[in-house]
Structure formats: structure tokens, C-alpha cells
Design an enzyme around this catalytic site. Structure first.
Site, mmCIF file in Angstrom:
data_model
loop_
_atom_site.group_PDB
_atom_site.id
_atom_site.type_symbol
_atom_site.label_atom_id
_atom_site.label_comp_id
_atom_site.label_asym_id
_atom_site.label_seq_id
_atom_site.Cartn_x
_atom_site.Cartn_y
_atom_site.Cartn_z
ATOM 1 N N GLU A 42 53.206 67.100 49.199
ATOM 2 C CA GLU A 42 52.674 68.375 49.687
ATOM 3 C C GLU A 42 52.816 69.526 48.687
ATOM 4 O O GLU A 42 52.187 70.563 48.854
ATOM 5 C CB GLU A 42 53.332 68.757 51.010
ATOM 6 C CG GLU A 42 54.788 69.120 50.906
ATOM 7 C CD GLU A 42 55.146 70.290 51.815
ATOM 8 O OE1 GLU A 42 54.326 70.638 52.685
ATOM 9 O OE2 GLU A 42 56.222 70.860 51.639
ATOM 10 N N ASN A 43 53.633 69.354 47.648
ATOM 11 C CA ASN A 43 53.808 70.400 46.633
ATOM 12 C C ASN A 43 53.328 69.960 45.256
ATOM 13 O O ASN A 43 53.651 70.587 44.246
ATOM 14 C CB ASN A 43 55.282 70.794 46.515
ATOM 15 C CG ASN A 43 55.844 71.393 47.785
ATOM 16 O OD1 ASN A 43 56.842 70.912 48.300
ATOM 17 N ND2 ASN A 43 55.222 72.445 48.293
ATOM 18 N N ASN A 70 54.376 71.230 55.648
ATOM 19 C CA ASN A 70 53.889 72.550 56.028
ATOM 20 C C ASN A 70 52.917 73.152 55.016
ATOM 21 O O ASN A 70 52.211 74.115 55.316
ATOM 22 C CB ASN A 70 55.063 73.510 56.256
ATOM 23 C CG ASN A 70 55.935 73.685 55.027
ATOM 24 O OD1 ASN A 70 56.507 72.709 54.527
ATOM 25 N ND2 ASN A 70 56.073 74.900 54.551
ATOM 26 N N HIS A 71 52.833 72.582 53.812
ATOM 27 C CA HIS A 71 51.873 73.063 52.812
ATOM 28 C C HIS A 71 50.610 72.194 52.762
ATOM 29 O O HIS A 71 49.855 72.248 51.785
ATOM 30 C CB HIS A 71 52.520 73.102 51.423
ATOM 31 C CG HIS A 71 53.607 74.132 51.304
ATOM 32 N ND1 HIS A 71 53.372 75.475 51.471
ATOM 33 C CD2 HIS A 71 54.937 74.007 51.036
ATOM 34 C CE1 HIS A 71 54.505 76.139 51.314
ATOM 35 N NE2 HIS A 71 55.470 75.267 51.051
#
Length: 260
Positions: A42-43, A70-71
Site C-alpha cells: 500500500e506504500n 488505508n492508503h
């Protein structure tokens, strides 16, 4: 008794994380005779979200499945490919959003299920992860007894509670999100492998992946700062899990930390 070997790689952060993964992962896959490799991505794109190009890099490095958090929606590219790639976002996001919260991977000694969930403590609003977890596990258990769950959450207490709630129903619960590897890996009484946070694959000379100067200034001066990913000092964090193919019970969980 058959066994399946699974490697879960902690949050890949930015260019340094992708380069670190590409350098170290092939050797790990060979050393541990890995059947399935799951990577939290996600990052992976500049520390925020996952572009299609970066997703392709993670798959080329050896990932069989990419989990998000959450990203998930921070890079607009994801809307183009999330329904077609082996990329899953938290299952307890709104039901009408693109993508899926779990999938079945095949090709190894047995199929394995992978679930993504997001916590609610200190996190953006989402559905109850405990209720959704049970629903997703019930669906997957008709196809396999080996199920790994990525719980993307802030609070250790919430992660630990989910571990006990699902003990014996899933093979492993691995925590992500904090980017700090914890030393509490264990196999719970019911046979579920657990760790509060796998950690981060990326630059470890910043503040959880970001350049430390801007982050320190924000805390010192209490004014907004423009963050950018840190560079150099690449390190891979992961856990190795060995499980029984018939019962789905974990036999081994081993924490891994390797610097370039």
C-alpha cells in the site's frame, strides 16, 4: 502430513522498498522453499498508494498476491487494475467500492486463502473487522483450510483480540501498518500463527519510511510539512510461516529482518 510454506513481506515503502524487495526476495524464496509469497504494497509508490507500474514490479520480484490498507486509494492507477490483478484491499471497506477483500491462490501443494482487513482504532471509519473476518473466513474454508489474514491496524490490542477471536479458524494473522516489526511472533493455542506487526520493507533511516527532517520539524514546530520518502538503508521485514495442508494449523512462524 503435507506442508505449505508461506512468506509474508511487510509494507513495501517507496523506491527503496521496491529495490530492496527485488534484491533480497528471490534468495528468500529459494532458501525457504516458498510456495506462496504475499506482499503488503500500500506504500510502494512514493510512500502513498500503488501504481500499476509498481504493482508489476512487486509481482516481478516474486509476489503472488499484494495486500493493501488505508492508503489503498492514494494512487488513482489502482482503479484501472484492482479488479484484474491479484491485489486485495480491506474486506471491511464499503461494499460498493472496486476490488475484493479476499482471494484464493492456487498452484502450490494446496490452495491458500488470503484476506485483507483494516482496524478501526485510530483509523479511518470502516465496517467491523471482527464480523467481516468471520464472513470471509467462512467463505474461504469451503475451498481451503490454509488461510492468511493481513490485519492492517494501529492498535496492538485490537490486533491481539482478533488473533484470539480467530484462533483455530485461520492459519495466520499478520499485522501491518505501523512499519515497526514486533518481537511477539507465536503460535496460539488453536494453531494460528500471530505477529502484531511484520514491519516495513524500505528505508530504515527515516521515520517509518519518510525523510526524518520534515517529520521531526512537524513535531517540533507543530506546523504542516511536506513529507518525502527517505532514501538508502534498505531493509526487508517478513515472516515465514509453515502450515499443515490438511488441518491448516501453523507449524512454524519465523521473523525475518535483512538489510542490504
Amino acid at each position: 502430513m503435507g506442508k505449505v510454506n508461506i512468506l509474508f513481506v511487510g509494507d513495501v515503502f517507496g523506491r527503496t522498498g521496491r529495490e530492496t524487495l527485488s534484491e533480497i526476495l528471490p534468495g528468500l524464496l529459494s532458501e525457504y522453499k516458498i510456495d506462496y509469497c504475499i506482499v503488503n504494497g500500500e506504500n510502494a509508490s512514493h510512500g502513498r498508494g500503488l501504481s500499476m507500474q509498481c504493482a508489476d514490479e512487486l509481482f516481478m520480484a516474486g509476489a503472488d498476491c499484494i495486500t493493501m490498507g488505508n492508503h489503498t486509494w492514494d494512487n488513482n492507477d489502482i482503479y484501472q487494475y484492482i479488479d484484474d490483478y491479484a491485489v486485495i484491499r480491506p474486506a471491511n471497506f464499503a461494499k460498493d467500492l472496486p476490488g475484493r477483500g479476499s482471494l484464493l491462490l492456487e498452484g502450490g501443494p494446496c490452495p491458500i486463502g488470503v484476506i485483507s482487513l483494516q482496524g478501526r482504532v485510530y483509523m479511518d471509519p470502516c465496517d467491523n473487522p471482527f464480523e467481516v473476518a468471520y464472513e470471509e473466513v467462512s467463505k474461504l474454508r469451503s475451498s481451503t483450510s490454509v488461510i492468511l489474514l493481513d490485519f492492517h491496524a494501529e492498535a496492538t490490542a485490537e490486533k491481539t483480540a482478533l488473533g484470539y477471536y480467530l484462533d483455530g479458524l485461520v492459519t495466520a494473522i499478520v499485522g501491518t501498518h505501523t512499519h515497526v516489526q514486533t518481537a511477539d511472533e507465536q503460535i496460539l493455542q488453536g494453531g494460528t500463527a500471530y505477529i502484531s506487526d511484520v514491519g516495513m520493507t524500505g528505508p530504515h533511516n527515516g521515520v517509518i519510511g519518510m525523510d526524518r527532517g520534515a517529520v521531526v520539524n512537524k513535531f517540533v514546530r507543530c506546523v504542516p510539512q511536506k513529507f518525502k520518502p527517505a532514501e538508502g538503508c534498505g531493509k526487508l521485514h517478513a515472516v515465514f510461516i509453515e502450515a499443515d495442508t490438511e488441518t491448516g494449523r501453523a507449524q512454524t512462524i519465523k521473523r525475518i529482518s535483512i538489510a542490504l
